[in-house]
Design a protein around this motif. Structure first.
Motif, PDB file in Angstrom:
ATOM      1  N   PHE A 192      27.740 -22.853  21.127  1.00 53.97           N
ATOM      2  CA  PHE A 192      28.673 -23.589  20.276  1.00 53.97           C
ATOM      3  C   PHE A 192      29.902 -22.785  19.855  1.00 53.97           C
ATOM      4  O   PHE A 192      30.818 -23.341  19.252  1.00 53.97           O
ATOM      5  N   GLY A 193      29.941 -21.512  20.159  1.00 57.88           N
ATOM      6  CA  GLY A 193      31.137 -20.720  19.865  1.00 57.88           C
ATOM      7  C   GLY A 193      31.517 -20.758  18.395  1.00 57.88           C
ATOM      8  O   GLY A 193      30.691 -20.515  17.507  1.00 57.88           O
ATOM      9  N   SER A 194      32.763 -21.110  18.110  1.00 57.48           N
ATOM     10  CA  SER A 194      33.276 -21.083  16.741  1.00 57.48           C
ATOM     11  C   SER A 194      32.662 -22.161  15.848  1.00 57.48           C
ATOM     12  O   SER A 194      32.804 -22.107  14.625  1.00 57.48           O
ATOM     13  N   ALA A 195      31.973 -23.154  16.440  1.00 59.70           N
ATOM     14  CA  ALA A 195      31.298 -24.174  15.627  1.00 59.70           C
ATOM     15  C   ALA A 195      30.013 -23.644  15.014  1.00 59.70           C
ATOM     16  O   ALA A 195      29.435 -24.270  14.129  1.00 59.70           O
ATOM     17  N   ALA A 196      29.539 -22.477  15.466  1.00 59.85           N
ATOM     18  CA  ALA A 196      28.375 -21.809  14.883  1.00 59.85           C
ATOM     19  C   ALA A 196      28.870 -20.752  13.899  1.00 59.85           C
ATOM     20  O   ALA A 196      29.726 -19.940  14.225  1.00 59.85           O
ATOM     21  N   VAL A 197      28.337 -20.797  12.684  1.00 63.62           N
ATOM     22  CA  VAL A 197      28.801 -19.875  11.644  1.00 63.62           C
ATOM     23  C   VAL A 197      27.614 -19.237  10.929  1.00 63.62           C
ATOM     24  O   VAL A 197      26.501 -19.762  10.944  1.00 63.62           O
ATOM     25  N   ASN A 198      27.877 -18.106  10.323  1.00 66.84           N
ATOM     26  CA  ASN A 198      26.893 -17.443   9.470  1.00 66.84           C
ATOM     27  C   ASN A 198      26.776 -18.249   8.186  1.00 66.84           C
ATOM     28  O   ASN A 198      27.596 -18.135   7.291  1.00 66.84           O
ATOM     29  N   LYS A 199      25.759 -19.096   8.089  1.00 69.06           N
ATOM     30  CA  LYS A 199      25.643 -20.013   6.955  1.00 69.06           C
ATOM     31  C   LYS A 199      25.436 -19.275   5.634  1.00 69.06           C
ATOM     32  O   LYS A 199      25.916 -19.715   4.588  1.00 69.06           O
ATOM     33  N   GLN A 200      24.725 -18.172   5.693  1.00 67.37           N
ATOM     34  CA  GLN A 200      24.518 -17.420   4.454  1.00 67.37           C
ATOM     35  C   GLN A 200      25.849 -16.938   3.892  1.00 67.37           C
ATOM     36  O   GLN A 200      26.116 -17.067   2.697  1.00 67.37           O
ATOM     37  N   ALA A 201      26.695 -16.416   4.773  1.00 67.51           N
ATOM     38  CA  ALA A 201      27.985 -15.885   4.316  1.00 67.51           C
ATOM     39  C   ALA A 201      28.884 -16.992   3.761  1.00 67.51           C
ATOM     40  O   ALA A 201      29.488 -16.833   2.698  1.00 67.51           O
ATOM     41  N   VAL A 202      28.957 -18.125   4.449  1.00 70.67           N
ATOM     42  CA  VAL A 202      29.867 -19.176   3.986  1.00 70.67           C
ATOM     43  C   VAL A 202      29.335 -19.884   2.740  1.00 70.67           C
ATOM     44  O   VAL A 202      30.101 -20.337   1.889  1.00 70.67           O
ATOM     45  N   LEU A 203      28.003 -19.958   2.600  1.00 71.70           N
ATOM     46  CA  LEU A 203      27.441 -20.593   1.408  1.00 71.70           C
ATOM     47  C   LEU A 203      27.567 -19.698   0.179  1.00 71.70           C
ATOM     48  O   LEU A 203      27.832 -20.162  -0.929  1.00 71.70           O
ATOM     49  N   GLU A 204      27.362 -18.401   0.378  1.00 70.45           N
ATOM     50  CA  GLU A 204      27.497 -17.469  -0.742  1.00 70.45           C
ATOM     51  C   GLU A 204      28.934 -17.361  -1.212  1.00 70.45           C
ATOM     52  O   GLU A 204      29.196 -16.988  -2.360  1.00 70.45           O
ATOM     53  N   ASN A 205      29.863 -17.699  -0.341  1.00 74.21           N
ATOM     54  CA  ASN A 205      31.284 -17.580  -0.680  1.00 74.21           C
ATOM     55  C   ASN A 205      31.982 -18.934  -0.677  1.00 74.21           C
ATOM     56  O   ASN A 205      33.194 -19.008  -0.467  1.00 74.21           O
ATOM     57  N   LYS A 206      31.218 -19.991  -0.920  1.00 75.55           N
ATOM     58  CA  LYS A 206      31.786 -21.327  -0.921  1.00 75.55           C
ATOM     59  C   LYS A 206      32.924 -21.448  -1.927  1.00 75.55           C
ATOM     60  O   LYS A 206      32.838 -20.952  -3.047  1.00 75.55           O
TER      61      LYS A 206
END
Length: 478
Positions: A14-28
């Motif tokens: 999925f390339g850029s559509a896959a993200v580190n969910k922990q990082a983006v949720l902690e920094n929402k």
């Protein structure tokens, strides 16, 4: 942290559509929806999410987002500089009688905004449910000619002349289906749970199935479900944060015009605009109940997907989800669930029989410790996943089910409810349509159970022996 095997496959597929969910949720970023926050963080953190990239993303939002309280600042900027770049959710409405358009903004609600004609063609979603993005606004003071037209400009006109979406405007559903083939079922389920923002390691398979059922109204048209459980189990979280096509009605307070159609304004209601509408905290309206006119309209809508406003019959495929909290001060008894929680208007046989299923949210633990409950893994970007869920509504799995599954002891409504739940779950688990008997059995058992819970509740409430039945299923070749 080393990626698990399925995470590596996810990133590769999925390339850029896959993200580190922990990082983006902690920094929402709280001032925008989660799917927009993840998109912006992903743009600035394309080479890795760090404190510096988070700060850059926050600086970008602070520089371009104007709250309702800052509306005066935005107006002054337009008056002084004639141009302003604004981060907001934009929507274009067409006035056929006047052959004009107008622009609506969800936060900075400026008057007299129109859109450059090319924008609706370039971004058609602006005409549907609106798109979050960076809009370039140009101000034409009173008396100034607008776009070389002879149009009168007595009050000043603001033009949305450029637009850059800050959520995905296009996806490839075929690539999503192909990517599923590279995952084992267990890994795919773990990926879905992580994408929802939860730590899959905290849940057994049954609990994961309960969580995934919350997504069924997002992928299956015209389905109606209820879920009850302790506070803090995330019943409304995915509707608020994952999908741009869902709408939460806080406190379940809404009028007939708001939900269905506003006749004086000729404006479609929420059911005409979203894939699923969630009535939140129905337990808190036990005494006053949901508006009687709304409930009466829902009777017909939940049976036929149509409703009447004025002398016109309208239709929609929007699903209905109702959720509520179980009282914590007393021991939970499933037999008394609907009697203790629902207002009398919502616990009639006619209303409840239209439900496809009852989700046992009481089996889920409270999401309390962030470092334990929130995912530590990769997942799909929320906006990408939102559009995939929306696209899955177009898929038809009923033919596949009809070829392999027979329901026993079921009437028409039982059959319809079970098959809709099964269809929705198969869309989530097997979007590539490669379904074996093990998966069919897993989904069939679960779907039958959810419908059986509805029948049990109606029997407990009414004593009607017609609902004292036991649903089951079998493979057609048995």
């Amino acid at each position: 942290m080393k990626l698990e095997k399925w995470e590596s496959i996810l990133v590769d597929q999925f390339g850029s559509a896959a993200v580190n969910k922990q990082a983006v949720l902690e920094n929402k970023i709280e001032s925008v929806p989660r799917y927009v926050s993840e998109y912006i963080i992903g743009v600035y953190g394309v080479d890795g999410i760090t404190r510096a990239t988070i700060d850059e993303a926050c600086d970008f939002i602070r520089a371009h987002q104007f709250s309702g309280q800052q509306l005066g600042l935005l107006k002054q900027k337009l008056v002084d500089e004639f141009l302003a770049k604004v981060l907001d959710k934009f929507k274009i409405e067409i006035d056929i009688k006047k052959n004009e358009n107008k622009v609506l903004m969800s936060t900075a609600q400026l008057p007299n905004i129109i859109a450059s004609p090319s924008l609706a063609k370039e971004y058609p979603r602006l005409l549907v449910d609106g798109v979050w993005g960076l809009g370039e606004l140009r101000y034409y003071p009173p008396g100034y000619h607008f776009m070389n037209e002879d149009r009168e400009n007595k009050e000043g006109i603001i033009e949305l002349q450029k637009f850059k979406p800050l959520q995905l405007s296009d996806i490839s559903f075929e690539l999503y289906q192909q990517a599923r083939q590279t995952f084992e079922l267990e890994s795919w389920i773990n990926m879905l749970i992580s994408t929802m923002g939860l730590n899959y390691q905290n849940y057994e398979l049954r609990e994961k199935m309960i969580l995934l059922t919350r997504l069924v109204p997002m992928v299956e048209e015209s389905i109606f479900l209820m879920e009850f459980g302790p506070p803090g189990t995330g019943k409304t979280y995915c509707y608020d944060n994952i999908s741009a096509h869902s709408r939460v009605i806080s406190g379940s307070s809404i009028s007939e015009a708001q939900l269905f159609y506003n006749l004086p304004r000729r404006a479609p209601g929420l059911i005409m605009q979203y894939d699923v509408v969630l009535f939140d905290e129905v337990d808190k309206v036990k005494n006053r109940g949901i508006d009687e006119n709304v409930v009466n309209k829902l009777y017909k809508y939940m049976a036929s997907s149509t409703f009447d406003r004025g002398e016109v019959e309208m239709s929609s495929t929007c699903g209905i989800m109702m959720v509520g909290n179980i009282p914590s001060e007393q021991e939970f008894q499933e037999k008394l669930l609907f009697e203790e929680i629902l207002h009398p208007r919502l616990r009639t046989e006619a209303f409840l029989s239209r439900l496809a299923g009852l989700i046992p949210g009481w089996e889920l633990a409270t999401i309390d410790k962030r470092d334990v409950s929130i995912t530590r893994h990769y997942g799909l970007m929320a906006d990408y996943f939102s559009e995939i869920l929306h696209e899955l509504r177009r898929e038809n799995f009923q033919t596949l089910l009809n070829q392999h599954i027979d329901l026993l002891g079921a009437n028409i409504r039982d059959d319809d409810g079970v098959r809709k739940i099964m269809s929705g779950m198969l869309k989530l688990l097997c979007p590539h349509r490669q379904v074996d008997q093990e998966v069919l059995a897993l989904v069939a058992d679960f779907a039958v159970e959810l419908r059986q819970k509805v029948l049990n509740q109606i029997f407990f409430l009414t004593g009607n022996s017609n609902y004292e039945v036991k649903l089951s299923w079998r493979f057609k070749d048995e």
